[in-house]
Scaffold this motif. Sequence first.
Motif, PDB file in Angstrom:
ATOM      1  N   ALA A 165       4.453  -2.375   0.848  1.00  0.00           N
ATOM      2  CA  ALA A 165       4.350  -0.950   0.515  1.00  0.00           C
ATOM      3  C   ALA A 165       3.319  -0.247   1.377  1.00  0.00           C
ATOM      4  CB  ALA A 165       4.006  -0.776  -0.961  1.00  0.00           C
ATOM      5  N   LYS A 166       2.241  -0.930   1.702  1.00  0.00           N
ATOM      6  CA  LYS A 166       1.198  -0.300   2.515  1.00  0.00           C
ATOM      7  C   LYS A 166       1.608  -0.148   3.972  1.00  0.00           C
ATOM      8  CE  LYS A 166      -2.976  -0.883  -0.063  1.00  0.00           C
ATOM      9  NZ  LYS A 166      -4.400  -1.165   0.044  1.00  0.00           N
ATOM     10  N   ASP A 167       2.666  -0.810   4.385  1.00  0.00           N
ATOM     11  CA  ASP A 167       3.146  -0.650   5.763  1.00  0.00           C
ATOM     12  C   ASP A 167       3.923   0.647   5.949  1.00  0.00           C
ATOM     13  OD1 ASP A 167       2.026  -3.071   6.466  1.00  0.00           O
ATOM     14  OD2 ASP A 167       3.887  -4.196   6.204  1.00  0.00           O
ATOM     15  N   LYS A 216       2.730   3.467  -5.756  1.00  0.00           N
ATOM     16  CA  LYS A 216       1.756   2.363  -5.812  1.00  0.00           C
ATOM     17  C   LYS A 216       2.073   1.426  -6.975  1.00  0.00           C
ATOM     18  CE  LYS A 216      -2.043   5.258  -4.867  1.00  0.00           C
ATOM     19  NZ  LYS A 216      -3.468   5.570  -5.087  1.00  0.00           N
ATOM     20  N   ALA A 217       2.437   2.008  -8.117  1.00  0.00           N
ATOM     21  CA  ALA A 217       2.710   1.216  -9.323  1.00  0.00           C
ATOM     22  C   ALA A 217       3.934   0.315  -9.164  1.00  0.00           C
ATOM     23  CB  ALA A 217       2.882   2.137 -10.523  1.00  0.00           C
ATOM     24  N   LEU A 274      12.116   7.349  -5.732  1.00  0.00           N
ATOM     25  CA  LEU A 274      11.490   6.173  -6.339  1.00  0.00           C
ATOM     26  C   LEU A 274      12.540   5.165  -6.792  1.00  0.00           C
ATOM     27  CD1 LEU A 274       8.693   7.984  -8.355  1.00  0.00           C
ATOM     28  CD2 LEU A 274       8.309   6.285  -6.544  1.00  0.00           C
ATOM     29  N   ASN A 275      13.630   5.650  -7.368  1.00  0.00           N
ATOM     30  CA  ASN A 275      14.713   4.746  -7.782  1.00  0.00           C
ATOM     31  C   ASN A 275      15.294   4.008  -6.585  1.00  0.00           C
ATOM     32  OD1 ASN A 275      14.468   5.338 -10.518  1.00  0.00           O
ATOM     33  ND2 ASN A 275      15.924   7.022 -10.409  1.00  0.00           N
ATOM     34  N   TYR A 276      15.470   4.710  -5.484  1.00  0.00           N
ATOM     35  CA  TYR A 276      15.961   4.081  -4.250  1.00  0.00           C
ATOM     36  C   TYR A 276      14.963   3.015  -3.778  1.00  0.00           C
ATOM     37  CZ  TYR A 276      17.029   3.412   0.676  1.00  0.00           C
ATOM     38  OH  TYR A 276      17.296   2.838   1.899  1.00  0.00           O
ATOM     39  N   LEU A 277      13.687   3.357  -3.750  1.00  0.00           N
ATOM     40  CA  LEU A 277      12.672   2.419  -3.262  1.00  0.00           C
ATOM     41  C   LEU A 277      12.593   1.167  -4.133  1.00  0.00           C
ATOM     42  CD1 LEU A 277       9.993   5.045  -2.255  1.00  0.00           C
ATOM     43  CD2 LEU A 277      11.219   3.511  -0.689  1.00  0.00           C
ATOM     44  N   LYS A 278      12.862   1.306  -5.435  1.00  0.00           N
ATOM     45  CA  LYS A 278      12.853   0.151  -6.335  1.00  0.00           C
ATOM     46  C   LYS A 278      13.902  -0.875  -5.951  1.00  0.00           C
ATOM     47  CE  LYS A 278      11.396   2.642 -10.461  1.00  0.00           C
ATOM     48  NZ  LYS A 278      11.828   3.149 -11.780  1.00  0.00           N
ATOM     49  N   ILE A 279      15.058  -0.409  -5.461  1.00  0.00           N
ATOM     50  CA  ILE A 279      16.132  -1.365  -5.146  1.00  0.00           C
ATOM     51  C   ILE A 279      16.039  -1.911  -3.726  1.00  0.00           C
ATOM     52  CG2 ILE A 279      17.719  -0.388  -6.845  1.00  0.00           C
ATOM     53  CD1 ILE A 279      19.262   0.845  -4.465  1.00  0.00           C
ATOM     54  N   CYS A 280      15.225  -1.314  -2.889  1.00  0.00           N
ATOM     55  CA  CYS A 280      15.124  -1.775  -1.498  1.00  0.00           C
ATOM     56  C   CYS A 280      14.800  -3.269  -1.379  1.00  0.00           C
ATOM     57  CB  CYS A 280      14.105  -0.957  -0.712  1.00  0.00           C
ATOM     58  SG  CYS A 280      14.720   0.668  -0.231  1.00  0.00           S
ATOM     59  N   SER A 336      20.633  -5.930   3.371  1.00  0.00           N
ATOM     60  CA  SER A 336      21.486  -4.766   3.534  1.00  0.00           C
ATOM     61  C   SER A 336      21.101  -3.983   4.782  1.00  0.00           C
ATOM     62  CB  SER A 336      21.358  -3.857   2.310  1.00  0.00           C
ATOM     63  OG  SER A 336      22.056  -2.657   2.509  1.00  0.00           O
ATOM     64  N   GLU A 337      22.102  -3.432   5.434  1.00  0.00           N
ATOM     65  CA  GLU A 337      21.835  -2.577   6.592  1.00  0.00           C
ATOM     66  C   GLU A 337      21.697  -1.117   6.176  1.00  0.00           C
ATOM     67  OE1 GLU A 337      24.508  -3.139   9.871  1.00  0.00           O
ATOM     68  OE2 GLU A 337      24.411  -5.318   9.674  1.00  0.00           O
ATOM     69  N   THR A 338      22.150  -0.780   4.988  1.00  0.00           N
ATOM     70  CA  THR A 338      22.103   0.618   4.561  1.00  0.00           C
ATOM     71  C   THR A 338      20.978   0.914   3.579  1.00  0.00           C
ATOM     72  OG1 THR A 338      23.723   0.169   2.832  1.00  0.00           O
ATOM     73  CG2 THR A 338      24.569   0.987   4.936  1.00  0.00           C
ATOM     74  N   ILE A 339      20.513  -0.086   2.847  1.00  0.00           N
ATOM     75  CA  ILE A 339      19.425   0.117   1.897  1.00  0.00           C
ATOM     76  C   ILE A 339      18.212  -0.626   2.446  1.00  0.00           C
ATOM     77  CG2 ILE A 339      18.623  -0.216  -0.470  1.00  0.00           C
ATOM     78  CD1 ILE A 339      21.557  -0.058  -1.340  1.00  0.00           C
ATOM     79  N   VAL A 340      17.343   0.137   3.109  1.00  0.00           N
ATOM     80  CA  VAL A 340      16.180  -0.467   3.755  1.00  0.00           C
ATOM     81  C   VAL A 340      14.921   0.325   3.428  1.00  0.00           C
ATOM     82  CG1 VAL A 340      17.500  -1.457   5.667  1.00  0.00           C
ATOM     83  CG2 VAL A 340      16.595   0.842   5.872  1.00  0.00           C
ATOM     84  N   MET A 341      13.809  -0.383   3.417  1.00  0.00           N
ATOM     85  CA  MET A 341      12.517   0.282   3.242  1.00  0.00           C
ATOM     86  C   MET A 341      12.277   1.179   4.442  1.00  0.00           C
ATOM     87  SD  MET A 341      10.799  -0.236   0.457  1.00  0.00           S
ATOM     88  CE  MET A 341       9.084   0.067   0.818  1.00  0.00           C
ATOM     89  N   PRO A 342      11.742   2.349   4.208  1.00  0.00           N
ATOM     90  CA  PRO A 342      11.468   3.255   5.322  1.00  0.00           C
ATOM     91  C   PRO A 342      10.217   2.826   6.080  1.00  0.00           C
ATOM     92  CG  PRO A 342      10.664   4.205   3.294  1.00  0.00           C
ATOM     93  CD  PRO A 342      11.390   2.933   2.912  1.00  0.00           C
ATOM     94  N   ASP A 343      10.132   3.264   7.315  1.00  0.00           N
ATOM     95  CA  ASP A 343       8.902   3.116   8.087  1.00  0.00           C
ATOM     96  C   ASP A 343       7.975   4.281   7.764  1.00  0.00           C
ATOM     97  OD1 ASP A 343       9.822   0.827   9.692  1.00  0.00           O
ATOM     98  OD2 ASP A 343      11.235   2.287  10.514  1.00  0.00           O
ATOM     99  N   VAL A 344       8.576   5.449   7.518  1.00  0.00           N
ATOM    100  CA  VAL A 344       7.840   6.680   7.247  1.00  0.00           C
ATOM    101  C   VAL A 344       8.505   7.415   6.093  1.00  0.00           C
ATOM    102  CG1 VAL A 344       7.203   8.959   8.184  1.00  0.00           C
ATOM    103  CG2 VAL A 344       7.091   6.937   9.664  1.00  0.00           C
TER     104      VAL A 344
END
Length: 153
Positions: free
Chosen positions: A88-90, A81-82, A41-47, A53-61
């Motif tokens: 996020a829904k993608d 969700k919060a 979750l901490n990682y996803l907050k900074i995405c 960035s090429e190293t910090i990206v939102m995941p596809d899955v």
Amino acid sequence: MVKNIIIIDDNKIDLFVSQKIIEKYDSEINVRTFNSATSALNYLKICPLKHNSETIVMPDVILLDINMPQIDGFQFIEEYKALNLPKAKDVKIIMLTSSLYLEDIQRAEKEAYCSGYIDKPLTKEKIEKLVKKHSSSRGSRGVQPFSFVPVLF
């Protein structure tokens, strides 16, 4: 196209095996692992803050274990969700678990952010079907309806 996958699992052996299976299936897929839901979750907050960035990206899955200490898979989804992340829904969240409890399966089916359920261990065949399914669904609106990704081989 599935290019970025996050695996969240408190079992380090399962994390390692799943990562190696994905890398063996397609070395072009970027796999990031987390052994706690909190660190993911901490990682996803900074995405969103690192959109160039090429190293910090939102995941596809996101492959998400259900049974974890502190924050389980379902609690992770609520906290995800919060965060109200853009797109996020993608992100396709797939429960990757050894739990075969009917209650967990039914709860996952009802969860709008959950796109499927795979039982452990992850195999090349399971990841191949997952990638094919979710590569073809990219660009469609929101979360795909719940479906079982092949469970037993």
